[in-house]
Design an enzyme around this catalytic site. Structure first.
Site, mmCIF file in Angstrom:
data_model
loop_
_atom_site.group_PDB
_atom_site.id
_atom_site.type_symbol
_atom_site.label_atom_id
_atom_site.label_comp_id
_atom_site.label_asym_id
_atom_site.label_seq_id
_atom_site.Cartn_x
_atom_site.Cartn_y
_atom_site.Cartn_z
ATOM 1 N N ARG A 85 7.447 2.892 -4.433
ATOM 2 C CA ARG A 85 8.748 2.702 -3.774
ATOM 3 C C ARG A 85 9.851 2.595 -4.832
ATOM 4 O O ARG A 85 10.939 3.139 -4.667
ATOM 5 C CB ARG A 85 8.745 1.448 -2.897
ATOM 6 C CG ARG A 85 7.626 1.345 -1.908
ATOM 7 C CD ARG A 85 7.707 2.070 -0.612
ATOM 8 N NE ARG A 85 8.951 2.062 0.079
ATOM 9 C CZ ARG A 85 9.302 3.008 0.950
ATOM 10 N NH1 ARG A 85 8.480 4.024 1.198
ATOM 11 N NH2 ARG A 85 10.439 2.964 1.580
ATOM 12 N N HIS A 115 8.310 11.253 0.073
ATOM 13 C CA HIS A 115 7.976 10.207 1.048
ATOM 14 C C HIS A 115 6.960 9.297 0.382
ATOM 15 O O HIS A 115 6.173 9.745 -0.457
ATOM 16 C CB HIS A 115 7.341 10.829 2.299
ATOM 17 C CG HIS A 115 6.597 9.841 3.143
ATOM 18 N ND1 HIS A 115 7.200 9.109 4.136
ATOM 19 C CD2 HIS A 115 5.292 9.441 3.107
ATOM 20 C CE1 HIS A 115 6.303 8.305 4.691
ATOM 21 N NE2 HIS A 115 5.137 8.494 4.091
#
Length: 137
Positions: A85, A115
């Site tokens: 992330r 993603h």
């Protein structure tokens, strides 16, 4: 070791920057334990993004993700989900920190290059959605 899931999205594949994204992944200490280039059908995209099915952007997201090939990856390292992330950056490239994949390569909030799983539960669904146990090293 923890595993997470990543997709190099159609916008990145179309611009031939898959290698640059993979370099950033490896430079961040990830081991690629599964990787393949695939063409999602709209139905497969809908199944993958089912958690967003009630959101107004769902149809556009599924159309975008099925418009051309993607590269799906299973990644491994300590704290893989949180680290991925961090390496990706904010969903909106305009808000992403310098040096992140989305800041460097993202075009828009939709065409944001990559993603990634947002939780252990997401990774537990997303990795086997695309990879059998035999495909993971």
């Amino acid at each position: 070791m923890e595993r997470t899931f990543a997709i190099i999205k159609p916008d990145a594949v179309e611009r031939n920057i898959v290698g640059k994204v993979l370099e950033k992944i490896e430079a961040a200490g990830f081991r690629i334990v599964g990787m393949k280039k695939i063409q999602l059908s709209k139905k497969e995209a809908e199944g993958f993004y089912y958690v967003h099915s009630e959101r107004p952007f769902f149809g556009d997201l599924c159309s975008f993700m099925s418009r051309s090939p993607v590269v799906v990856l299973a990644l491994e390292r300590e704290n893989a989900i949180a680290k991925w992330r961090e390496v990706m950056g904010a969903t909106n490239p305009a808000n992403a920190d310098a040096g992140t994949i989305r800041k460097e390569f993202g075009l828009s909030i939709e065409e944001n290059t990559v993603h990634g799983s947002d939780s252990p539960e997401s990774a537990a669904f997303e990795i086997p959605y695309f990879f059998s146990q035999l495909e993971l090293l």
